[in-house]
Design a protein around this motif. Structure first.
Motif, PDB file in Angstrom:
ATOM      1  N   CYS A   1      42.935  43.897  58.728  1.00  0.00           N
ATOM      2  CA  CYS A   1      42.194  44.145  57.497  1.00  0.00           C
ATOM      3  C   CYS A   1      42.711  43.241  56.375  1.00  0.00           C
ATOM      4  O   CYS A   1      43.888  43.269  56.037  1.00  0.00           O
ATOM      5  N   PHE A   2      41.831  42.430  55.845  1.00  0.00           N
ATOM      6  CA  PHE A   2      42.175  41.515  54.764  1.00  0.00           C
ATOM      7  C   PHE A   2      40.910  41.287  53.962  1.00  0.00           C
ATOM      8  O   PHE A   2      39.977  40.647  54.425  1.00  0.00           O
ATOM      9  N   CYS A   3      40.832  41.859  52.793  1.00  0.00           N
ATOM     10  CA  CYS A   3      39.607  41.763  52.004  1.00  0.00           C
ATOM     11  C   CYS A   3      39.918  41.211  50.620  1.00  0.00           C
ATOM     12  O   CYS A   3      40.537  41.886  49.799  1.00  0.00           O
ATOM     13  N   PRO A   4      39.495  39.973  50.355  1.00  0.00           N
ATOM     14  CA  PRO A   4      39.722  39.413  49.022  1.00  0.00           C
ATOM     15  C   PRO A   4      38.813  40.080  48.000  1.00  0.00           C
ATOM     16  O   PRO A   4      37.841  40.739  48.368  1.00  0.00           O
ATOM     17  N   PRO A   5      39.118  39.915  46.744  1.00  0.00           N
ATOM     18  CA  PRO A   5      38.272  40.517  45.703  1.00  0.00           C
ATOM     19  C   PRO A   5      36.861  39.931  45.722  1.00  0.00           C
ATOM     20  O   PRO A   5      36.651  38.805  46.167  1.00  0.00           O
ATOM     21  N   GLU A   6      35.911  40.714  45.250  1.00  0.00           N
ATOM     22  CA  GLU A   6      34.524  40.242  45.206  1.00  0.00           C
ATOM     23  C   GLU A   6      34.350  39.111  44.208  1.00  0.00           C
ATOM     24  O   GLU A   6      33.552  38.216  44.424  1.00  0.00           O
ATOM     25  N   LYS A   7      35.090  39.149  43.109  1.00  0.00           N
ATOM     26  CA  LYS A   7      34.977  38.116  42.087  1.00  0.00           C
ATOM     27  C   LYS A   7      36.320  37.410  41.943  1.00  0.00           C
ATOM     28  O   LYS A   7      37.373  38.030  41.994  1.00  0.00           O
ATOM     29  N   SER A   8      36.256  36.112  41.745  1.00  0.00           N
ATOM     30  CA  SER A   8      37.481  35.351  41.501  1.00  0.00           C
ATOM     31  C   SER A   8      37.586  35.065  40.009  1.00  0.00           C
ATOM     32  O   SER A   8      36.601  35.119  39.277  1.00  0.00           O
ATOM     33  N   CYS A   9      38.782  34.780  39.579  1.00  0.00           N
ATOM     34  CA  CYS A   9      38.974  34.409  38.178  1.00  0.00           C
ATOM     35  C   CYS A   9      39.810  33.141  38.126  1.00  0.00           C
ATOM     36  O   CYS A   9      40.535  32.819  39.060  1.00  0.00           O
ATOM     37  N   CYS A  10      39.686  32.450  37.033  1.00  0.00           N
ATOM     38  CA  CYS A  10      40.426  31.217  36.847  1.00  0.00           C
ATOM     39  C   CYS A  10      41.894  31.551  36.570  1.00  0.00           C
ATOM     40  O   CYS A  10      42.196  32.208  35.577  1.00  0.00           O
ATOM     41  N   PRO A  11      42.803  31.139  37.455  1.00  0.00           N
ATOM     42  CA  PRO A  11      44.217  31.448  37.236  1.00  0.00           C
ATOM     43  C   PRO A  11      44.821  30.529  36.173  1.00  0.00           C
ATOM     44  O   PRO A  11      44.264  29.481  35.845  1.00  0.00           O
ATOM     45  N   ASP A  12      45.958  30.918  35.685  1.00  0.00           N
ATOM     46  CA  ASP A  12      46.712  30.082  34.758  1.00  0.00           C
ATOM     47  C   ASP A  12      47.067  28.778  35.464  1.00  0.00           C
ATOM     48  O   ASP A  12      47.435  28.781  36.639  1.00  0.00           O
ATOM     49  N   VAL A  13      46.980  27.678  34.773  1.00  0.00           N
ATOM     50  CA  VAL A  13      47.237  26.371  35.371  1.00  0.00           C
ATOM     51  C   VAL A  13      48.668  26.256  35.902  1.00  0.00           C
ATOM     52  O   VAL A  13      48.935  25.499  36.830  1.00  0.00           O
ATOM     53  N   MET A  14      49.608  27.011  35.364  1.00  0.00           N
ATOM     54  CA  MET A  14      51.009  26.964  35.812  1.00  0.00           C
ATOM     55  C   MET A  14      51.323  27.997  36.897  1.00  0.00           C
ATOM     56  O   MET A  14      52.440  28.059  37.374  1.00  0.00           O
ATOM     57  N   ALA A  15      50.340  28.770  37.306  1.00  0.00           N
ATOM     58  CA  ALA A  15      50.570  29.800  38.313  1.00  0.00           C
ATOM     59  C   ALA A  15      50.949  29.165  39.652  1.00  0.00           C
ATOM     60  O   ALA A  15      50.463  28.094  40.008  1.00  0.00           O
ATOM     61  N   GLU A  16      51.800  29.845  40.390  1.00  0.00           N
ATOM     62  CA  GLU A  16      52.227  29.368  41.708  1.00  0.00           C
ATOM     63  C   GLU A  16      51.156  29.586  42.772  1.00  0.00           C
ATOM     64  O   GLU A  16      51.184  28.979  43.826  1.00  0.00           O
ATOM     65  N   GLY A  17      50.241  30.483  42.540  1.00  0.00           N
ATOM     66  CA  GLY A  17      49.202  30.779  43.524  1.00  0.00           C
ATOM     67  C   GLY A  17      47.990  31.366  42.834  1.00  0.00           C
ATOM     68  O   GLY A  17      47.875  31.356  41.609  1.00  0.00           O
ATOM     69  N   GLY A  18      47.075  31.877  43.643  1.00  0.00           N
ATOM     70  CA  GLY A  18      45.907  32.535  43.089  1.00  0.00           C
ATOM     71  C   GLY A  18      44.727  31.627  42.815  1.00  0.00           C
ATOM     72  O   GLY A  18      43.742  32.040  42.208  1.00  0.00           O
TER      73      GLY A  18
END
Length: 131
Positions: free
Chosen positions: A74-91
């Motif tokens: 079971c692996f379900c990503p969110p229905e909506k994505s959002c723009c992550p912070d440019v310095m974020a390590e992931g996402g």
């Protein structure tokens, strides 16, 4: 085309074979690249975050490349994505997928289905597969 992807080496092989299929189907280089990017993000997330095996399907359907990815666990990503912070390590993965794809939805069996429009292709009904 169907692939079972158990590790990153198998992911590279699947992407090579999918790319060859798309090129043989006269898909432009830009959409082949987009497809590889999307497959890398979606299948890579399954391998990194679910400790499972990914199934990958890819085909040309009308004016679109249709890609389906499913995890054995079971692996379900969110229905909506959002723009992550440019310095974020992931996402960024799902945001990238949504930026490249015309459509993203969930399949009945819990997978993800995305469609990438093929630029410059004459209009072909969705239900008519490329030959």
């Amino acid at each position: 085309m169907f692939f079972e992807v158990k590790n990153f080496q198998a992911l590279r092989k699947a992407m090579e074979e999918l790319s060859e299929y798309l090129e043989e189907s006269d898909v432009p280089e830009e959409e082949v690249f987009d497809s590889k990017l999307v497959v890398s993000e979606l299948v890579g997330n399954v391998l990194r975050h679910s400790d499972g095996v990914a199934s990958l399907e890819g085909e040309v359907r009308g004016n679109f490349i249709e890609i389906k990815v499913r995890s054995s666990v079971c692996f379900c990503p969110p229905e909506k994505s959002c723009c992550p912070d440019v310095m974020a390590e992931g996402g960024r993965g799902l945001f990238i997928v949504d930026s490249v794809c015309t459509e993203r939805s969930f399949t009945e069996d819990g997978g993800i289905r995305v469609r990438i429009e093929i630029a410059g292709r004459a209009s072909i009904p969705d239900d008519e597969e490329e030959k």
